[in-house]
Motif scaffolding. Structure first.
Motif, PDB file in Angstrom:
ATOM      1  N   TYR A 226       2.885  -4.739 -12.579  1.00 15.06           N
ATOM      2  CA  TYR A 226       1.493  -5.055 -11.738  1.00 15.06           C
ATOM      3  C   TYR A 226       1.845  -6.658 -11.589  1.00 15.06           C
ATOM      4  CZ  TYR A 226      -3.248  -5.003  -9.985  1.00 15.06           C
ATOM      5  OH  TYR A 226      -4.320  -5.107  -9.350  1.00 15.06           O
ATOM      6  N   LYS A 227       1.392  -7.262 -10.182  1.00 18.95           N
ATOM      7  CA  LYS A 227       0.958  -6.439  -8.996  1.00 18.95           C
ATOM      8  C   LYS A 227       2.240  -5.959  -8.175  1.00 18.95           C
ATOM      9  CE  LYS A 227      -3.163  -9.361  -9.062  1.00 18.95           C
ATOM     10  NZ  LYS A 227      -3.871 -10.115  -8.049  1.00 18.95           N
ATOM     11  N   ASP A 228       3.191  -6.105  -8.481  1.00 18.97           N
ATOM     12  CA  ASP A 228       4.198  -5.567  -7.484  1.00 18.97           C
ATOM     13  C   ASP A 228       3.950  -4.040  -7.456  1.00 18.97           C
ATOM     14  OD1 ASP A 228       5.787  -7.902  -6.653  1.00 18.97           O
ATOM     15  OD2 ASP A 228       6.099  -8.065  -9.152  1.00 18.97           O
ATOM     16  N   ASP A 229       3.952  -3.527  -8.615  1.00 19.56           N
ATOM     17  CA  ASP A 229       3.493  -1.942  -8.661  1.00 19.56           C
ATOM     18  C   ASP A 229       2.088  -1.723  -8.611  1.00 19.56           C
ATOM     19  OD1 ASP A 229       3.448   0.762  -9.396  1.00 19.56           O
ATOM     20  OD2 ASP A 229       5.497   0.584 -10.128  1.00 19.56           O
ATOM     21  N   VAL A 230       1.393  -1.062  -7.999  1.00 22.91           N
ATOM     22  CA  VAL A 230       0.230  -0.945  -7.656  1.00 22.91           C
ATOM     23  C   VAL A 230      -0.358  -0.145  -8.895  1.00 22.91           C
ATOM     24  CG1 VAL A 230       0.120  -1.403  -5.375  1.00 22.91           C
ATOM     25  CG2 VAL A 230       0.410   0.879  -6.117  1.00 22.91           C
ATOM     26  N   TYR A 231       0.513   0.761  -9.603  1.00 22.17           N
ATOM     27  CA  TYR A 231       0.375   1.633 -10.555  1.00 22.17           C
ATOM     28  C   TYR A 231       0.660   0.964 -11.732  1.00 22.17           C
ATOM     29  CZ  TYR A 231      -0.335   5.560  -7.184  1.00 22.17           C
ATOM     30  OH  TYR A 231      -0.704   6.076  -6.077  1.00 22.17           O
ATOM     31  N   ASP A 232       1.235  -0.470 -11.988  1.00 21.46           N
ATOM     32  CA  ASP A 232       1.647  -0.883 -13.414  1.00 21.46           C
ATOM     33  C   ASP A 232       2.623  -0.233 -13.912  1.00 21.46           C
ATOM     34  OD1 ASP A 232       1.545  -2.998 -14.949  1.00 21.46           O
ATOM     35  OD2 ASP A 232      -0.026  -1.995 -16.262  1.00 21.46           O
ATOM     36  N   ARG A 233       3.592   0.558 -13.402  1.00 20.06           N
ATOM     37  CA  ARG A 233       4.830   0.974 -14.013  1.00 20.06           C
ATOM     38  C   ARG A 233       5.704  -0.164 -14.179  1.00 20.06           C
ATOM     39  NH1 ARG A 233       5.818   5.166  -9.458  1.00 20.06           N
ATOM     40  NH2 ARG A 233       5.088   3.590  -8.206  1.00 20.06           N
ATOM     41  N   TYR A 234       6.248  -0.052 -15.471  1.00 14.32           N
ATOM     42  CA  TYR A 234       7.450  -1.062 -15.817  1.00 14.32           C
ATOM     43  C   TYR A 234       8.733  -0.727 -15.226  1.00 14.32           C
ATOM     44  CZ  TYR A 234       4.418  -2.626 -19.779  1.00 14.32           C
ATOM     45  OH  TYR A 234       3.385  -3.321 -20.325  1.00 14.32           O
ATOM     46  N   TRP A 235       9.120  -1.502 -14.450  1.00 17.58           N
ATOM     47  CA  TRP A 235      10.697  -1.246 -13.869  1.00 17.58           C
ATOM     48  C   TRP A 235      11.612  -2.345 -14.510  1.00 17.58           C
ATOM     49  CZ3 TRP A 235      11.665   2.626 -10.394  1.00 17.58           C
ATOM     50  CH2 TRP A 235      10.260   3.132 -10.005  1.00 17.58           C
ATOM     51  N   SER A 236      12.519  -1.764 -15.399  1.00 23.12           N
ATOM     52  CA  SER A 236      13.408  -2.712 -16.151  1.00 23.12           C
ATOM     53  C   SER A 236      14.507  -2.976 -15.351  1.00 23.12           C
ATOM     54  CB  SER A 236      13.913  -2.167 -17.530  1.00 23.12           C
ATOM     55  OG  SER A 236      14.411  -0.941 -17.303  1.00 23.12           O
ATOM     56  N   SER A 237      15.390  -4.044 -15.329  1.00 28.76           N
ATOM     57  CA  SER A 237      16.660  -4.361 -14.701  1.00 28.76           C
ATOM     58  C   SER A 237      17.608  -3.803 -15.533  1.00 28.76           C
ATOM     59  CB  SER A 237      16.499  -5.834 -14.611  1.00 28.76           C
ATOM     60  OG  SER A 237      16.830  -6.618 -15.668  1.00 28.76           O
ATOM     61  N   SER A 260       8.324  -2.233  -2.995  1.00 32.63           N
ATOM     62  CA  SER A 260       9.219  -2.858  -2.013  1.00 32.63           C
ATOM     63  C   SER A 260      10.272  -3.497  -2.640  1.00 32.63           C
ATOM     64  CB  SER A 260       8.437  -3.474  -0.941  1.00 32.63           C
ATOM     65  OG  SER A 260       9.492  -3.960  -0.144  1.00 32.63           O
ATOM     66  N   ILE A 261       9.733  -4.451  -3.745  1.00 35.02           N
ATOM     67  CA  ILE A 261      10.737  -5.468  -4.283  1.00 35.02           C
ATOM     68  C   ILE A 261      11.653  -4.711  -5.196  1.00 35.02           C
ATOM     69  CG2 ILE A 261       9.048  -5.596  -6.389  1.00 35.02           C
ATOM     70  CD1 ILE A 261       9.833  -8.827  -6.081  1.00 35.02           C
ATOM     71  N   VAL A 262      11.372  -3.503  -5.728  1.00 38.56           N
ATOM     72  CA  VAL A 262      12.199  -2.543  -6.448  1.00 38.56           C
ATOM     73  C   VAL A 262      13.463  -2.322  -5.501  1.00 38.56           C
ATOM     74  CG1 VAL A 262      12.607  -0.596  -7.890  1.00 38.56           C
ATOM     75  CG2 VAL A 262      10.731  -2.265  -8.307  1.00 38.56           C
ATOM     76  N   MET A 263      12.726  -1.655  -4.493  1.00 42.26           N
ATOM     77  CA  MET A 263      14.040  -1.024  -3.552  1.00 42.26           C
ATOM     78  C   MET A 263      14.680  -1.961  -2.790  1.00 42.26           C
ATOM     79  SD  MET A 263      13.605   2.265  -4.254  1.00 42.26           S
ATOM     80  CE  MET A 263      14.575   2.715  -2.725  1.00 42.26           C
ATOM     81  N   SER A 264      14.267  -3.243  -2.746  1.00 42.43           N
ATOM     82  CA  SER A 264      15.143  -4.357  -2.000  1.00 42.43           C
ATOM     83  C   SER A 264      16.462  -4.476  -2.764  1.00 42.43           C
ATOM     84  CB  SER A 264      14.233  -5.612  -1.908  1.00 42.43           C
ATOM     85  OG  SER A 264      14.058  -6.179  -3.232  1.00 42.43           O
ATOM     86  N   THR A 265      16.666  -4.143  -3.853  1.00 43.80           N
ATOM     87  CA  THR A 265      18.219  -4.249  -4.446  1.00 43.80           C
ATOM     88  C   THR A 265      18.643  -2.929  -4.883  1.00 43.80           C
ATOM     89  OG1 THR A 265      16.933  -4.151  -6.739  1.00 43.80           O
ATOM     90  CG2 THR A 265      17.391  -6.478  -5.522  1.00 43.80           C
ATOM     91  N   ALA A 266      19.948  -2.854  -4.965  1.00 43.91           N
ATOM     92  CA  ALA A 266      20.703  -1.489  -5.007  1.00 43.91           C
ATOM     93  C   ALA A 266      21.973  -1.626  -5.903  1.00 43.91           C
ATOM     94  CB  ALA A 266      20.864  -0.817  -3.788  1.00 43.91           C
TER      95      ALA A 266
END
Length: 895
Positions: A226-237, A260-266
Motif C-alpha cells: 500500500y498505496k501502490d496496491d489498494v489491497y495492501d498485498r506485499y509484492w516482493s522483488s 500498475s507499478i508491478v506490471m510495469s516490469t517483467a
C-alpha cells in the motif's frame, strides 16, 4: 519444496521453501474464458484493521512509509506482555513491527476481532519479528490458529529474519479469533495483525482458504505494498541470473487488480530461444495449490516483431493458447481447479512464429488450507462468555470454548457430532469463587447434561429456569448460600432417578413448595430414590460409593468376590493395582506434561521408577466418562494380550479418577497418517500395524470368554510403541457378547461416525462383525491416507471413493502417494480386497477377524519376500521412516 524461476537460477539466498500440493489431474482453462477484471478506483483504508501488537493502550500512529494507521492491540486481548525489539533492528523495519506481544503464560492466547463484515473476503496477515527481543537468543516455534483451525506453525529460524503468514479467507461469522498456541518449543509472540477486505471475485477456490506461498514482482528492484496496491498485498522483488528485466515508465492498465507499478516490469530470458521455467517440489502430497501468472507487454513492438508463447505443466498445455500479451494491459492466467501431486514443472516457451522470447510480469502461488472445523455453537459461546464476565472467572478461557478439542476450556466438556458445531454438555465451576445469584445465562446452554456450581458463595434461590434444561442429568449445588425452595420439577426428576441432585450444606433451604420462616435447614437428598430410573449402577461414582460402604461394613467380602472372568462381576475394590491421588501427582510431577486431551479428560506423561507411563485423568465434568472409566478398568484388568494396551493401575478418590497405562512412545496411528506428520510410515510398517490391530480384535472376539466387542475401532484408538508396533486402546465403549447362543446384542448405538457399521446403526443389533466393519475403514485409511469422510458438500465416504477407483482398475492412485511406489502391488491389491470385504453392507458377508489376520499375514509375507529379493536386511520389529525436512526462509519487512 523449492520454487525456482528460470532454469539455472542460483541465488540461494532468494530461494523459498514451503509445503505444496499433490498434482492429481490437470484441467485446462481456456485463455479466452479466464477472468478479466476491471480496474478499481484508488481506495482509502476503509475496512482496514491494522493492529500493532504490544503498542501501549490508546495509542495510534500513521506508519511513515505507507501511511497506514495502526492502533494498539489492548482492546483485542487481555493477556500477554508488551515487548520491544532492540534499537539496532528498528531502522531497517517498518514501525508496526517495532513492538510485539509475548505470551509466557497459558497454552492458548487469542485475539478477538469483532465487527468484521461477515461473508466478505479478507486478507488476514500475521507478522512475527523476533529480533532477539528477550535477549535469550532461543528461536521459538509455536502454532498459529484461526479460530478452532490450525492455520500454520510459526518457526523462527533466524534472529534477524521475520516470518509473515497471510491468508485469504471468508469469515462465516462477524468476528474472528487469531490464537497463538504454546507447543513447548518456545514462548509464542506476535508483532502485528492486519485485515484487508478484497473484492469477492478475486482468488476463487472450490474449497478452503488460501495461504500465501509466493507473490513476486518479476524484473523489479524493490518490493511494493500500500498505496501502490489498494489491497495492501506485499509484492516482493525477484531477479534471476539467466533472465533480464524489461520495463516501461508508462501506466499499465490492470485487469486483475495487479498494481500498475508491478506490471510495469517483467522478466525475459537472456537466451531468447530458452524457455522460462519454474517448478514446485512438494513434500506434502496431500496439499493443493493455485497459481496465478500475470502478463503485460511493456515493450512497444515494431511491425516485424511479435511475442507469443505457451505454458505447459509437466509437458501438457495448461490452456488453449498461445498468449500474446497486450501492450500496457494485464492478462492473468490461472487454473480453475487446484493443482496437486508430485513435482510440477511450469514451462513458458515461445511459439515457432514468435520473434521475441516470453515474458512474465508477476506470479502468485497459494496453498489451500482446510479451515472447516466448526466453531462452538454461537448460542453456547454467548452464554459461556457472559458467564465468564458475570462471575469474573479467572481461568485461561481464551479462543473457542470447545474447539479444537485439545484446547477446550478448563471445566467444559463438549459434544462433537460429525460436522455439526460443538455443543457444551458439561460445566464445572466448582470452587471458583462465584458470588451472586445463579446466572440466567446458564439457561442458554440448552444441551447441558452436567452442572457443578458447588463450593462457591452463590446466593438467592434455585431458579426455575434450571428445570428447562431437559438433558440435565447431574446438578451439584452443595456448599453455597442458597435459600428458598427448590423447584418442584427438579425434585420430581430427582425422585424419578433422571437427575442426580446435590444441594446439601445450603443452610437456608426449605424443601419444595412454599416456605415460611419456620422451615429451614431442610436438605434435599443427594441421590434419587432407588425405585426410579436412576439405579446406582448408572454412574461409577455411586457404584464405588456403595462398594466402599459395604467394604467398611464387612472387610471379608472383598476376598470373596467372584473371580469368574466376567467384566460385570468384578468390583474395583477387588483389583489391587490402585494408586492414590498423591501417587499420581508424584508420578506425573504435578501433571507437568500433557500428552493429549479428549472427551474423557487429559492424558499426562508419567514415570514409575524407570518406566514411562501415560496417566489419563477423568474430567470431573465428564458424565459419560464415569461409566467408561469403570468399564475400561474392569476389562483391562481381566484381558491381557500383546496387541492391547496394558493397564498398570487406576485411581479413585472422590472426584479424582485416573487410569495408568503403559506409555506408547509414538502416539496414535491417526497422527502418523495426517498431513502434518513429516515421518512417513513405509508400506511394510503399515501392514504390520494393521495385522497387530487385527490380532488385538481377534483376541477380543475369539480369545475371550465371553467375547468382547470393542465398538470404537478407529485410527486414534490404535497406539504405537517405540518400535511402531500397534496396540488397541480405549475400551470404554466395549460390550460383552452373549454366551447363550444368540446372534446379536440389542443395544443403544455407540461409536464414531464414518467407522460405524451401518447395519448396527439401523437395527441396533451389535455383533462382532460391527468391529470388522470399523477395521475395514481403518485398513482403507492405512492404504490410502485419505479422510474417512471428505470435508466437502458430497461428504464422500472413503469406501465409496475406493470403489470408484477399483471400477477403473486404478490401484496405483488408491495407494497413499507418499509411499512413492515403494510397495509390492500384489500385497496392496490383497489388502484392498480384505478391506472391501470387511465393508460389506451385510454383516454375514464380512470375514471374521481370524480370517482377516490370516489374509494380512499373507500380505506381510509377500512384502517381506520382495524385500528379501532386494537383499535388504531389516529388523522385523522396526521400520524405516522417510524423514522430510521443510525449511521456510522469509525476508524482513524493509522500510
Amino acid at each position: 519444496m523449492a520454487v525456482k524461476i528460470c532454469s539455472h537460477y542460483s541465488n540461494k539466498q532468494e530461494q523459498v521453501y514451503m509445503v505444496m500440493g499433490q498434482f492429481k489431474r490437470f484441467i485446462p482453462a481456456l485463455f479466452g474464458g479466464l477472468a478479466l477484471i476491471l480496474l478499481v478506483q484508488a481506495q482509502d483504508q476503509s475496512g482496514f484493521i491494522s493492529i500493532d501488537c504490544g503498542l501501549a493502550a490508546n495509542l495510534s500512529y500513521s506508519e511513515p512509509t505507507t501511511g497506514i494507521i495502526y492502533i494498539s492491540d489492548a482492546t483485542y486481548i487481555d493477556t500477554g506482555v508488551s515487548k520491544s525489539i532492540p534499537l539496532e533492528f528498528k531502522d531497517d523495519l517498518q514501525q508496526h513491527v517495532w513492538t510485539l506481544r509475548s505470551f509466557p503464560q497459558g497454552i492458548r492466547n487469542c485475539y478477538s476481532i469483532n465487527n468484521i463484515a461477515q461473508g466478505t473476503k479478507y486478507i488476514i496477515r500475521a507478522n512475527f519479528f523476533y529480533m532477539n527481543y528477550d535477549g535469550q537468543g532461543n528461536l521459538p516455534e509455536f502454532d498459529l490458529h484461526l479460530g478452532p483451525n490450525l492455520w500454520d506453525t510459526i518457526k523462527i529460524e533466524n534472529i534477524s529474519l521475520g516470518v509473515i503468514k497471510e491468508l485469504i479467507h471468508v469469515p462465516s461469522l462477524n468476528h474472528i479469533q487469531v490464537c497463538l498456541v504454546n507447543t513447548g518449543l518456545g514462548t509464542p509472540f506476535i508483532s502485528a495483525l492486519e485485515l484487508r477486505p478484497i473484492n469477492s471475485s478475486l482468488y476463487v477456490t472450490n474449497f478452503g482458504s488460501l495461504s500465501l506461498f509466493l507473490r513476486s514482482d518479476l524484473g523489479s528492484e524493490k518490493g511494493y505494498r500500500y498505496k501502490d496496491d489498494v489491497y495492501d498485498r506485499y509484492w516482493s522483488s525477484l531477479n534471476f541470473n539467466d533472465c533480464k528485466a524489461v520495463s516501461t515508465p508508462l501506466t499499465v492498465n490492470p485487469d486483475y487488480w495487479v498494481p500498475s507499478i508491478v506490471m510495469s516490469t517483467a522478466a525475459t530470458p537472456i537466451n531468447e530461444s530458452a524457455p522460462m521455467e519454474f517448478y514446485v517440489q512438494p513434500t506434502d502430497t496431500n496439499s493443493q495449490f493455485y497459481v496465478y501468472m500475470h502478463f503485460a507487454e511493456v515493450v512497444k513492438l515494431r511491425a516485424n516483431e511479435s511475442r507469443s508463447f505457451n505454458i505447459t505443466v509437466n509437458g501438457e498445455l495448461w490452456y488453449d493458447g498461445p498468449i500474446s500479451p497486450r501492450y500496457l494491459s494485464t492478462d492473468t492466467v490461472y487454473g480453475p481447479t487446484a493443482l496437486t501431486g508430485g513435482k510440477i514443472v511450469f514451462s513458458i516457451f515461445k511459439t515457432g512464429n514468435s520473434t521475441l522470447p516470453p515474458i512474465i510480469n508477476a506470479i502468485e502461488i497459494y496453498t489451500v488450507k482446510d479451515l472447516s472445523q466448526s466453531e462452538t455453537d454461537q448460542q453456547d459461546v454467548g452464554a459461556i462468555t457472559n458467564l465468564k464476565s458475570t462471575y469474573g472467572v479467572e481461568r485461561n478461557w481464551h479462543g473457542d470454548p470447545c474447539a479444537p478439542q485439545a484446547y477446550s476450556w478448563e471445566g467444559l466438556n463438549c459434544s462433537y457430532e460429525d460436522y455439526n458445531p460443538p455443543r457444551i454438555i458439561s460445566l464445572n465451576l466448582s470452587s471458583s469463587g462465584l458470588t451472586g445469584e445463579i446466572s440466567v445465562d446458564i439457561s442458554n446452554l440448552v444441551t447441558l447434561q452436567y452442572l457443578d456450581l458447588s463450593n462457591n458463595s452463590l446466593t438467592g434461590s434455585v431458579p426455575e429456569f434450571l428445570t428447562q434444561l431437559k438433558y440435565l442429568r447431574v446438578l451439584n449445588l452443595k456448599q453455597n448460600q442458597l435459600n428458598g425452595s427448590i423447584p418442584a420439577k427438579l425434585i420430581e426428576r430427582s425422585e424419578k432417578g433422571s437427575l442426580l441432585l446435590s444441594v446439601d450444606e445450603n443452610s437456608n433451604f426449605c424443601g419444595s413448595g412454599s416456605c415460611n420462616n419456620k422451615k429451614k435447614n431442610i436438605v434435599v437428598p443427594i441421590v434419587a430414590s432407588v425405585g426410579g430410573l436412576f439405579i446406582l449402577s448408572l454412574t461409577v461414582v455411586a457404584i464405588l460409593w456403595g462398594l466402599r460402604s459395604r467394604k467398611q461394613q464387612d472387610t471379608t467380602k472383598v476376598a470373596k468376590v467372584d473371580l469368574e472372568p466376567n467384566v460385570q462381576n468384578r468390583s474395583l475394590e477387588s483389583i489391587q493395582r490402585q494408586f492414590t491421588y498423591p501417587d499420581l501427582l508424584r508420578i506425573t510431577n504435578n501433571f507437568e506434561r500433557i500428552l493429549g486431551k479428549g472427551g474423557f479428560g487429559t492424558v499426562f506423561h508419567g514415570c514409575i521408577e524407570n518406566t514411562q507411563v501415560a496417566v489419563k485423568m477423568l474430567s470431573a465434568s465428564s458424565v459419560q466418562g464415569y461409566q467408561q472409566f469403570q468399564a475400561e478398568v474392569k476389562l483391562l484388568m481381566r484381558v491381557h494380550h500383546k496387541n492391547l494396551t496394558t493397564l498398570v493401575g487406576y485411581c479413585y478418590e472422590g472426584t479424582n479418577m485416573g487410569l495408568v497405562y503403559e506409555n506408547m512412545a509414538n502416539g496414535d496411528l491417526e497422527a502418523h497418517l495426517s498431513g502434518e506428520n513429516t515421518n512417513i510410515l513405509s508400506w511394510e510398517a503399515r501392514l504390520q500395524i494393521a495385522m497387530d490391530a487385527a490380532q488385538g480384535l481377534e483376541y477380543l472376539h475369539h480369545g475371550c470368554k465371553p467375547p468382547i466387542i470393542h465398538r470404537d475401532v478407529k485410527t486414534t484408538n490404535i497406539l504405537l510403541n517405540e518400535k511402531f508396533r500397534a496396540k488397541l486402546a480405549d475400551f470404554g465403549l466395549s460390550k460383552i457378547f452373549p454366551t447363550d447362543g444368540g446372534t446379536h446384542v440389542s443395544t443403544v448405538v455407540a461409536g464414531t461416525p464414518g467407522y460405524l457399521d451401518p447395519e448396527y446403526y439401523i437395527t441396533n443389533w451389535l455383533t462382532e462383525k460391527s468391529d470388522v466393519y470399523s477395521f475395514g475403514v481403518v485398513l482403507l485409511e492405512i492404504i490410502t491416507n485419505r479422510p474417512v469422510i471428505e470435508r466437502s458438500k458430497e461428504r464422500t465416504h472413503i469406501s465409496q471413493w475406493v470403489s470408484s477407483m477399483l471400477a477403473k482398475g486404478d490401484i496405483k492412485n488408491i495407494v497413499d502417494p507418499k509411499l512413492d511406489g515403494n510397495y509390492n502391488v500384489n500385497s496392496v491389491w490383497k489388502a484392498v480386497e480384505i478391506a472391501m470385504l470387511c465393508l460389506s453392507p451385510t454383516s454375514s458377508k464380512r470375514p471374521t477377524m481370524d480370517q482377516v489376520v490370516a489374509e494380512l499375514k499373507e500380505c506381510v509375507e509377500t512384502e517381506l519376500a520382495q524385500r528379501k529379493d532386494r537383499h535388504e536386511d531389516e529388523s522385523k520389529d522396526s521400520f524405516d521412516m522417510i524423514n522430510i525436512n521443510v525449511t521456510t526462509a522469509l525476508n524482513p519487512l524493509a522500510r
